[in-house]
Design an enzyme around this catalytic site. Sequence first.
Site, PDB file in Angstrom:
ATOM      1  N   ARG A   1       0.665  -1.437   0.043  1.00 29.91           N
ATOM      2  CA  ARG A   1      -0.063   0.126  -0.075  1.00 29.91           C
ATOM      3  C   ARG A   1       0.726   1.183  -0.001  1.00 29.91           C
ATOM      4  O   ARG A   1       1.682   1.503   1.033  1.00 29.91           O
ATOM      5  CB  ARG A   1      -1.036   0.129   1.006  1.00 29.91           C
ATOM      6  CG  ARG A   1      -1.831   1.315   1.178  1.00 29.91           C
ATOM      7  CD  ARG A   1      -3.146   1.220   2.138  1.00 29.91           C
ATOM      8  NE  ARG A   1      -2.771   1.474   3.542  1.00 29.91           N
ATOM      9  CZ  ARG A   1      -3.891   1.362   4.447  1.00 29.91           C
ATOM     10  NH1 ARG A   1      -5.090   1.449   4.130  1.00 29.91           N
ATOM     11  NH2 ARG A   1      -3.545   1.387   5.626  1.00 29.91           N
TER      12      ARG A   1
ATOM     13  N   ASP B   1      -4.802   2.888  14.117  1.00 32.40           N
ATOM     14  CA  ASP B   1      -3.855   3.538  13.026  1.00 32.40           C
ATOM     15  C   ASP B   1      -4.308   4.831  12.866  1.00 32.40           C
ATOM     16  O   ASP B   1      -5.255   5.164  13.744  1.00 32.40           O
ATOM     17  CB  ASP B   1      -3.640   2.680  11.846  1.00 32.40           C
ATOM     18  CG  ASP B   1      -4.820   2.384  10.995  1.00 32.40           C
ATOM     19  OD1 ASP B   1      -6.021   2.920  11.311  1.00 32.40           O
ATOM     20  OD2 ASP B   1      -4.817   1.700   9.977  1.00 32.40           O
TER      21      ASP B   1
END
Length: 532
Positions: free
Chosen positions: A165, A446
């Site tokens: 990613r 996160d």
Amino acid sequence: MTDSVISSALDFTQPFNHAEQQLITPEAIAFLHALVERFTAQREALLAIRQQRQQRYDEGELPGFDMETDSIREGEWRIRAIPQDLRDRRVEITGPPDRKMVINALNANVNVFMADFEDSLTPEWHKLIEGQQTLREAVKGTLRFTGDNGKIYQLCANPAVLMCRVRGLHLSEKHVQWQGKPISGGLFDFALYFFHNVEALLAKGSGPYFYLPKTESGQEIGWWREIFTFTEDRFDLPRGTIKATVLIETLPAVFQMDEILWNLRDHIVGLNCGRWDYIFSYIKTLRQHPDRILPDRQSISMAQPFLDCYSRLLIKTCHRRGAFAMGGMSALIPSKEAARNEWVLQRVKEDKQREANNGHDGTWIAHPGLADTAKAVFDDVLGNRLNQLDVMRNDDAAIVAEQLLAPCEGERTEAGMRANIRVALHYLEAWIGGNGCVPIEGLMEDAATAEISRTSIWQWIRHQQKLNDGQRVTTELFQKWLTEELINLQTSLGDARFNAGCYGEAAQLMVQITTEDKLVSFLTLPGYRLIP
């Protein structure tokens, strides 16, 4: 090149030590420069369009399906074939490209590991370089790690498929500049990963596979299509060699899923329900709409109607086009306490059963200890099938814009607001200190979950919301509770640990991004200024 390197076009502001010399070679620089030179102006234009779109939402417009692209949504077309090693993605694990994490994730009972250069990684220069080197060794099969106790970690014989990613359109890489400005962080991540790994990946029957985050439109995905085709032509590769899964984690993107699939149809293999960022985007996109305010984060589950509609629409859209519909992240993590762990596994099982029964082809977890639970759910539903591309949901009633925009029911409480403060405070402290993925109160947090926490409070202050006990949410109340939570944290951690951390800086940053009149679009933007 021992101090710094300046190419004819790119200015690298950090020292070139051994790791940099291995990765940032003249050939890699030439490729990166070619991407930056060709695609920077278009990136800037797309970011400007984002701001213009948000301005319209702030003035009262609501997101919706685009009438100008009706022909794409109504047409009969399908994406290019999916590679064999991506046909079964029932469980995917994600995490930063940390050496030990990468080994444990690739060795886990999962199908795919997504190495994350975005939400779960603080983009310090040495972490970016170390992360790229770690993935390079993982692709070669040579990755090893020795713990402090002398334990050696190495890859198993058949590790999970690796995906990367890259950073989103909005994020820059300040350590590399072109024409006096930071370059795109996503281009930097893509260029280094592709350049150093494409040959080895193809040689072992896999390929350069990416996750693309924070997309808001088919037009933005068109930017990545041009990057992919330019790269394939430059390296004499067949069209469609590069593959990508796109995260549907912004509210505008849920109305553009067909357009996203269409624009990237030679390279895309699926869409993913990035549920936490999607909730954050809902708050941010509709920030000036007082009738669309969400309750406590703890009340917002995928069973809520607006999120269930999002999941089912993604499945129906993807499967109609031959693309995978990936489920979202379970942020829960295992506990060493038996009763708590039993509760965690049951909640994960229920979450994954909902996704599998809806028709998702796979799901996300944040910890290897949840792999068996998630996989058992999908094994039970899939049977002998590799995926659920055959689940078309043709009997579903049409999902309309208002269903996707309708806020969910739930209370706004002092406990919920204090939990938001703690999560954001803990996460910001960790992020400033170099850790972008941290366990907090039983959840793997996160940037996405921290974003929900602070934007929710911002919206409650902005629209003068009352908590269930009658207290009005104000800047003064927020700052009072922030101070109290900071004191509680110092007491629980002890002075030495507290003073060694970055809690003061984290609190200052939280005040800034929670109380300013204009909502800061991403906490990582001002946060990036605080790291080297």
